[in-house]
Each structure stands twice: as C-alpha cells, then as structure tokens.
Design an enzyme around this catalytic site. Structure first.
Site, PDB file in Angstrom:
ATOM      1  N   CYS A   1     -15.609   8.927 -11.427  1.00 46.23           N
ATOM      2  CA  CYS A   1     -16.946   9.078 -10.859  1.00 46.23           C
ATOM      3  C   CYS A   1     -17.360  10.530 -10.984  1.00 46.23           C
ATOM      4  CB  CYS A   1     -17.002   8.638  -9.401  1.00 46.23           C
ATOM      5  SG  CYS A   1     -18.693   8.142  -8.966  1.00 46.23           S
TER       6      CYS A   1
ATOM      7  N   LYS B   1     -19.649  -3.268  -5.843  1.00 48.75           N
ATOM      8  CA  LYS B   1     -19.452  -2.197  -4.866  1.00 48.75           C
ATOM      9  C   LYS B   1     -20.722  -2.064  -4.047  1.00 48.75           C
ATOM     10  CE  LYS B   1     -18.656   2.748  -4.372  1.00 48.75           C
ATOM     11  NZ  LYS B   1     -18.140   3.973  -5.003  1.00 48.75           N
TER      12      LYS B   1
ATOM     13  N   ARG C   1     -15.619  10.073   2.083  1.00 46.06           N
ATOM     14  CA  ARG C   1     -16.523  11.176   1.706  1.00 46.06           C
ATOM     15  C   ARG C   1     -16.096  12.466   2.377  1.00 46.06           C
ATOM     16  NH1 ARG C   1     -22.262   7.743   1.694  1.00 46.06           N
ATOM     17  NH2 ARG C   1     -21.532   6.262   0.133  1.00 46.06           N
TER      18      ARG C   1
ATOM     19  N   ARG D   1     -27.009   6.272  -1.620  1.00 47.72           N
ATOM     20  CA  ARG D   1     -26.599   5.653  -2.876  1.00 47.72           C
ATOM     21  C   ARG D   1     -27.186   4.235  -3.047  1.00 47.72           C
ATOM     22  NH1 ARG D   1     -22.922   9.700  -3.724  1.00 47.72           N
ATOM     23  NH2 ARG D   1     -20.993   9.813  -2.525  1.00 47.72           N
TER      24      ARG D   1
ATOM     25  N   LYS E   1     -15.615  -4.336  -3.357  1.00 49.67           N
ATOM     26  CA  LYS E   1     -15.414  -3.202  -2.445  1.00 49.67           C
ATOM     27  C   LYS E   1     -16.616  -3.016  -1.561  1.00 49.67           C
ATOM     28  CE  LYS E   1     -15.364   1.790  -2.741  1.00 49.67           C
ATOM     29  NZ  LYS E   1     -15.487   2.947  -3.617  1.00 49.67           N
TER      30      LYS E   1
ATOM     31  N   SER F   1     -11.688   3.241   3.102  1.00 53.47           N
ATOM     32  CA  SER F   1     -11.303   4.189   4.146  1.00 53.47           C
ATOM     33  C   SER F   1     -11.742   3.747   5.541  1.00 53.47           C
ATOM     34  CB  SER F   1     -11.869   5.567   3.821  1.00 53.47           C
ATOM     35  OG  SER F   1     -13.277   5.525   3.663  1.00 53.47           O
TER      36      SER F   1
ATOM     37  N   TYR G   1      -4.818   1.994   1.784  1.00 56.57           N
ATOM     38  CA  TYR G   1      -4.144   3.168   2.344  1.00 56.57           C
ATOM     39  C   TYR G   1      -2.926   2.750   3.169  1.00 56.57           C
ATOM     40  CZ  TYR G   1      -8.552   5.255   0.901  1.00 56.57           C
ATOM     41  OH  TYR G   1      -9.632   5.648   0.146  1.00 56.57           O
TER      42      TYR G   1
HETATM   43  N1  LIG Z   1     -17.782   6.956  -6.033  1.00 58.49           N
HETATM   44  C1  LIG Z   1     -17.134   7.522  -4.954  1.00 58.49           C
HETATM   45  C2  LIG Z   1     -16.190   6.616  -4.246  1.00 58.49           C
HETATM   46  N2  LIG Z   1     -15.091   6.114  -4.821  1.00 58.49           N
HETATM   47  C3  LIG Z   1     -14.420   5.396  -3.858  1.00 58.49           C
HETATM   48  C4  LIG Z   1     -15.145   5.455  -2.688  1.00 58.49           C
HETATM   49  C5  LIG Z   1     -14.804   4.865  -1.354  1.00 58.49           C
HETATM   50  C6  LIG Z   1     -13.369   4.666  -1.085  1.00 58.49           C
HETATM   51  C7  LIG Z   1     -13.045   4.585   0.345  1.00 58.49           C
HETATM   52  O1  LIG Z   1     -13.926   4.622   1.244  1.00 58.49           O
HETATM   53  O2  LIG Z   1     -11.854   4.484   0.651  1.00 58.49           O
HETATM   54  C8  LIG Z   1     -16.274   6.207  -2.931  1.00 58.49           C
HETATM   55  C9  LIG Z   1     -17.261   6.508  -1.895  1.00 58.49           C
HETATM   56  C10 LIG Z   1     -18.683   6.369  -2.203  1.00 58.49           C
HETATM   57  O3  LIG Z   1     -19.092   5.621  -3.098  1.00 58.49           O
HETATM   58  O4  LIG Z   1     -19.428   7.066  -1.519  1.00 58.49           O
HETATM   59 ZN   LIG Z   2     -15.315   6.913  -6.853  1.00 65.36          ZN
HETATM   60 ZN   LIG Z   3     -19.272   8.455  -6.911  1.00 64.75          ZN
END
Ligand SMILES: NCc1[nH]cc(CCC(=O)O)c1CC(=O)O
Ligand SMILES: [Zn+2]
Ligand SMILES: [Zn+2]
Length: 331
Positions: free
Chosen positions: A124, A201, A211, A223, A254, A281, A320
């Site tokens: 990313c 996602k 984040r 987003r 996700k 997370s 995790y």
């Molecule tokens: N592209 C960023 C990304 N890659 C994985 C996660 C989330 C993973 C998690 O919360 O454990 C995120 C956060 C987002 O899209 O803001």
């Molecule tokens: Zn990511």
């Molecule tokens: Zn990202």
C-alpha cells in the site's frame, strides 16, 4: 415420560469432547494462521503499541529474537507492514520500494534466517505518502486511477524481487490486481509470487489501532471513495469476482467478524481459490478489552472468533492472536 420424539434428541451426538470435535466441518490449524508484523526503520527498535496490546514495532535487527521462537512453535507465515518513521514521504509514496527501506530489508533478513517461513507483504502507499492516502491523487483530491495501479504494481514487484512469497495489495484502487499480475509476469515473477487481494475491504471503524501503529491515518478526508461501504454486499461480491478475473491467487475479506456473510459469499463466488480473512486490529483490541473487562475468557473468545471465520468458509486467517494460537494449538 417416554413421549420424547426420536427426532427431538440431538444431545446424544455431542456428549463427549471427541464427538463434539466431530461437529466441526474443518478445524483451525497452525498452517491457517498468518501473523501481521510491523517493521520500522530504526533497525534496533522494539516499541510496544499501546492500542494493540502485545504487539510492537520491530527493527530488522530484532527479528531473529522475535520470530525465531515462534517458528519453533510452528509459525508458518507472516505478513509484513512497513512503518517508516525517518523517511521523507511524498505524493507518490516513493519510500515504499526504497531498497534500504524496512520492508525490503526485512524480507531479505527473514528469507535468510528462516528459509521455511512464508513471507507475505502488504502493499500500500498510505504508510509512505505525504497525504496518507492509499493511492495517487489528482490536484483536485480525486483518485488518479492509472498512476495509482501502476505505482502499486511497481511496489509489489520490488517486494517480489526482494524475495516475498506473496504480495497483498490493501489499497483498494481499481485495476491494481491486473496491473500487479501483469508486472509480475513481465518481470518473470508470474510463477514465483502469490497475489493475495484484499478484495472486499470495507471502510471500517476497526482500523484505528493499525493506523496508530503504522502512522497511516489520512491527512485529510477518509477512505470512503475506495474502501467499500459497510452495507455494500453487492459491491463486495463484484469486487471479489473482478479480482478473480484480474488474476488474484487468493481473495480476502476484511474485517472478518462483522463480515461473515461476505466471507460466506466469497467462498461461493471463488470456490476454487483460497479464501483469506483479516481479523483486524480493532477486532483484536475488542476481544482483548472484553477479556480484561471480565466479559469472557480471552482464549475461549479468541477461539470462538476465528472459528466463526472458518465456519463461514475461510482457509487462511490473518490475526494478531497468532502467537497465542501457536501455544494453544500445541496443548
Ligand atoms: N492500507 C492500509 C491498511 N492495511 C491494513 C490495514 C488494517 C489492518 C488492521 O487494522 O489490522 C490498513 C488500514 C487502513 O486501510 O486504513
Ligand atoms: Zn495496507
Ligand atoms: Zn493504504
């Protein structure tokens, strides 16, 4: 007393721990677990992440001591997230594929230290862009689709060349799966590297601790123009089918627990692909917080949460809780 109907009695089928275990179509195993880890650019760092209890940002020099014992317990795969704290971010996320950046150094280090470990890399731009968004933007603040897909593909290829077994784009830019697959094939990595798409996602409230950990909160806006609206079952189904058609080797849903219906849909839409889900997370933090508040036993709830994902049809779980499951599944 003899009036109970034959068809009324189910309990005779699960009266014993063994007969209870037979009620599961599939069981969670160590090989289904992929452990997300945060790699930062201070090579000696070990910094705990307060919002993600038990998780930390690691420097490459600390990886042997961190991952070694887990491999001993049966860890088979990790997914790497870069957390650059000392780099200059720009609007195209230049540091993402810096050959001396934390992710590329970590891939090489882990490949050398643990030859049997399967190494996936999240792909990313948000951790590396000055604006904190996942793609490349026009001056008016809208997504520039083609440069976004092209830039994501460049980064994915760099990780594949460094030795990643799997690249996993989480950006949600349109067309990136096709663009990455093309780049991998053209560079001779088509048969060397798995492409795992974060296909469905959602724009979730559950990414907060991530984040925080990755320093990837957007500098402006949100987003919602690229991550899916939580109610968008139809869009999720289209995204899954689109990514399969564009060459994804694995599809992912996700977050996981609030989206079990989407996991079940994905299992039907892509029955010939492995299906991943990400216990993100915020889901992890929620399970831990509930246990700390005395709502339930941590281990019981952790199992119940991932078992729901297995039941819905996933074959791979990013969680995790992986270190704890390795212990629990060894007993
Ligand atoms: N592209 C960023 C990304 N890659 C994985 C996660 C989330 C993973 C998690 O919360 O454990 C995120 C956060 C987002 O899209 O803001
Ligand atoms: Zn990511
Ligand atoms: Zn990202």
């Amino acid at each position: 007393m003899a009036s109970m109907d034959i068809a009324s009695i189910l309990q005779g089928g699960y009266q014993h721990p063994l007969s209870r275990s037979w009620q599961a179509r599939r069981h969670i195993t160590k090989s289904m677990l992929m452990y997300p880890i945060f790699i930062t650019d201070d090579p000696d760092a070990y910094v705990e992440i307060p919002s993600l209890p038990g998780q930390a940002r690691w420097g490459v020099n600390k990886l042997e001591g961190f991952i070694g014992p887990l491999v001993q317990k049966g860890l088979q795969s990790v997914i790497l997230f870069g957390v650059p704290l000392n780099c200059v971010k720009d609007d195209r996320g230049t540091p993402a594929d810096d050959p001396s950046g934390p992710v590329i150094l970590a891939i090489k280090k882990l490949r050398t230290l643990f030859p049997s470990l399967y190494i996936a890399c999240d792909v990313c731009l948000c951790e590396y862009t000055s604006h904190g968004h996942c793609g490349v933007f026009r001056l008016d603040g809208s997504i520039d689709q083609e440069p976004s897909a092209a830039r994501i593909a460049e980064v994915a290829l760099a990780y594949a060349k460094a030795g990643a077994h799997c690249v996993a784009p989480s950006d949600m830019m349109d067309g990136r799966i096709k663009s990455i697959k093309r780049a991998l094939i053209d560079a001779g990595y088509g048969n060397q590297c798995t492409l795992m798409s974060y296909s469905a996602k959602f724009a979730s409230a559950l990414y907060g601790p991530f984040r925080d950990a990755a320093g990837s909160a957007p500098a402006f806006g949100d987003r919602k123009c690229y991550q899916l609206p939580p109610q968008a079952k139809g869009l999720a189904r289209r995204a899954i089918q689109r990514d399969v058609a564009e060459g994804a080797d694995i599809v992912m849903v996700k977050p996981a627990m609030p989206y079990l219906d989407i996991i079940q849909d994905a299992a039907q839409l892509a029955p010939d692909h492995p299906l991943a889900c990400y216990q993100v997370s915020g889901e992890y933090a929620m399970v831990v917080a509930g246990a700390r508040a005395g709502v339930y036993d941590l281990r019981t709830m952790a199992f119940e949460s991932v078992e729901s994902m297995v039941r819905a049809g996933c074959t791979l779980i990013l969680t995790y809780f992986t270190p704890q499951f390795l212990d629990w599944l060894s007993e």
